[in-house]
Scaffold this motif. Structure first.
Motif, mmCIF file in Angstrom:
data_model
loop_
_atom_site.group_PDB
_atom_site.id
_atom_site.type_symbol
_atom_site.label_atom_id
_atom_site.label_comp_id
_atom_site.label_asym_id
_atom_site.label_seq_id
_atom_site.Cartn_x
_atom_site.Cartn_y
_atom_site.Cartn_z
ATOM 1 N N PHE A 36 0.832 -1.200 0.000
ATOM 2 C CA PHE A 36 0.000 0.000 0.000
ATOM 3 C C PHE A 36 0.869 1.253 0.000
ATOM 4 O O PHE A 36 0.758 2.112 0.855
ATOM 5 N N SER A 37 1.764 1.306 -0.991
ATOM 6 C CA SER A 37 2.617 2.471 -1.208
ATOM 7 C C SER A 37 1.850 3.449 -2.088
ATOM 8 O O SER A 37 0.714 3.188 -2.483
ATOM 9 N N GLN A 38 2.470 4.585 -2.402
ATOM 10 C CA GLN A 38 1.842 5.549 -3.310
ATOM 11 C C GLN A 38 2.769 5.805 -4.493
ATOM 12 O O GLN A 38 3.799 6.457 -4.317
ATOM 13 N N PRO A 39 2.496 5.291 -5.674
ATOM 14 C CA PRO A 39 1.314 4.504 -5.995
ATOM 15 C C PRO A 39 1.438 3.083 -5.450
ATOM 16 O O PRO A 39 2.548 2.615 -5.199
ATOM 17 N N PRO A 40 0.292 2.399 -5.299
ATOM 18 C CA PRO A 40 0.332 1.056 -4.731
ATOM 19 C C PRO A 40 0.740 -0.002 -5.754
ATOM 20 O O PRO A 40 0.719 0.236 -6.965
ATOM 21 N N ILE A 41 1.074 -1.163 -5.250
ATOM 22 C CA ILE A 41 1.449 -2.302 -6.088
ATOM 23 C C ILE A 41 0.508 -3.456 -5.769
ATOM 24 O O ILE A 41 0.221 -3.721 -4.602
ATOM 25 N N GLY A 42 0.031 -4.136 -6.790
ATOM 26 C CA GLY A 42 -0.777 -5.334 -6.598
ATOM 27 C C GLY A 42 -0.170 -6.457 -7.407
ATOM 28 O O GLY A 42 0.389 -6.243 -8.480
ATOM 29 N N SER A 43 -0.293 -7.669 -6.890
ATOM 30 C CA SER A 43 0.379 -8.784 -7.523
ATOM 31 C C SER A 43 -0.389 -10.066 -7.257
ATOM 32 O O SER A 43 -0.910 -10.253 -6.160
#
Ligand SMILES: Cc1cc2nc3c(=O)[nH]c(=O)nc-3n(C[C@H](O)[C@H](O)[C@H](O)COP(=O)(O)OP(=O)(O)OC[C@H]3O[C@@H](n4cnc5c(N)ncnc54)[C@H](O)[C@@H]3O)c2cc1C
Length: 275
Positions: A183-190
């Motif tokens: 949940f960084s900015q921008p976020p990462i999904g995997s």
């Protein structure tokens, strides 16, 4: 959560920010995380995503400077200014230093040694595919086993355990294709395999990668890009991994996880109209 099936063993095992100035925009933990389990597409650096040939704009555009593979070797200064020395020999001058320490299983003091269960270096309880410890009457599920440390996983492991041991419905937990997020900015999904993991697992992956500016960034003139990457098994055409860096990536990957879990092919993805 520890589940002790013994009633009278006497072992006492019960159920058991940020970038305050222009001088400080560093994200160590994120990089460590990317290096650990996420596809390097998310690292948004051309040399780490050659297939995408995308400019390093996704994270960098936010003013965040990543230092891959670095650790902090020393901190000097006072409450108002700090010099942070890095293992690559550079020094960062900053107002504030935030350290994200990570997590480890808290298994000390549970009496595990007394019943012959030796934890690993991280403190995790060793279990087999049935979540059974080396002591056959003792099972462990969730974060203490340090497999995939997420709430739905812990719940599912507990469900499988209960079905198998108490419900007469023996089954195994499937730890594949569990979506995860930073949940960084921008976020990462995997979800699914990274390109590297796919090769390690014997696949001959075909990589489909793209980077683009979301319309809101086009209109506002922001340079930040979204990065997406699909890992496809060449022989079956099945999508075996999906990775995204950009707004709403975690939620998007949660949905894609169903398609990947169901064995959707790249052709299925291509045939799906999205608006
Ligand atoms: C800051 C943070 C953010 C997170 N965000 C997410 C997220 O967005 N999505 C997600 O899926 N997961 C997230 N997680 C991970 C998630 O919280 C864990 O994976 C999940 O709670 C694991 O469940 P568990 O039952 O194994 O352990 P826990 O939820 O930690 O439960 C263990 C329980 O055992 C109790 N306990 C400990 N020792 C003893 C003892 N000796 N005797 C009796 N009881 C004991 C504890 O008090 C606790 O209630 C996050 C975790 C953290 C720390």
């Amino acid at each position: 959560m520890l589940l002790n099936l013994l009633k009278d063993d006497g072992a006492a095992l019960s159920h058991a920010d940020t970038h305050r100035t222009q001088r400080m925009a560093r994200c160590f933990k994120l990089l460590q995380f990317l290096n650990r389990g996420h596809d390097q597409a998310g690292a948004a650096h051309p040399q780490r995503m050659p297939q995408c040939n995308c400019p390093p704009l996704a994270i960098d555009a936010r003013g965040i400077i990543l230092h891959p593979g670095c650790t902090i070797t020393g901190v000097t200064g006072d409450d108002n200014a700090k010099d942070v020395a890095l293992s690559d020999g550079t020094t960062i001058s900053a107002d504030t230093l935030m350290v994200a320490t990570g997590r480890k299983p808290m298994t000390d003091g549970l009496g595990l040694e007394a019943v012959g269960i030796e934890t690993d270096q991280s403190g995790a309880i060793p279990v087999d595919e049935n979540s059974m410890t080396p002591v056959p009457s003792i099972y462990a599920i969730g974060d203490v086993t340090n497999r995939i440390n997420l709430t739905p996983v812990a719940i599912a492991e507990g469900h499988v355990f209960a079905d198998t041991i108490y419900g007469g419905m023996a089954r195994l937990m499937d730890h594949r294709n569990v979506p995860s997020a930073v949940f960084s900015q921008p976020p990462i999904g995997s979800v699914g395999l990274t390109e590297e993991q796919a090769r390690q697992d014997g696949f001959d992956p075909v990589i489909y990668a793209s980077s683009f500016r979301a319309m809101k960034n086009t209109i506002s003139g922001r340079e930040e890009k979204t990065v997406m990457k699909l890992v496809v098994d060449q022989s079956s055409n099945k999508v075996i991994g999906a990775h995204m860096l950009g707004p709403d990536a975690p939620e998007i990957m949660q949905g894609l996880a169903i398609a990947i879990k169901a064995g959707a092919t790249k052709a299925d993805f291509d045939a799906t109209m999205l608006s």
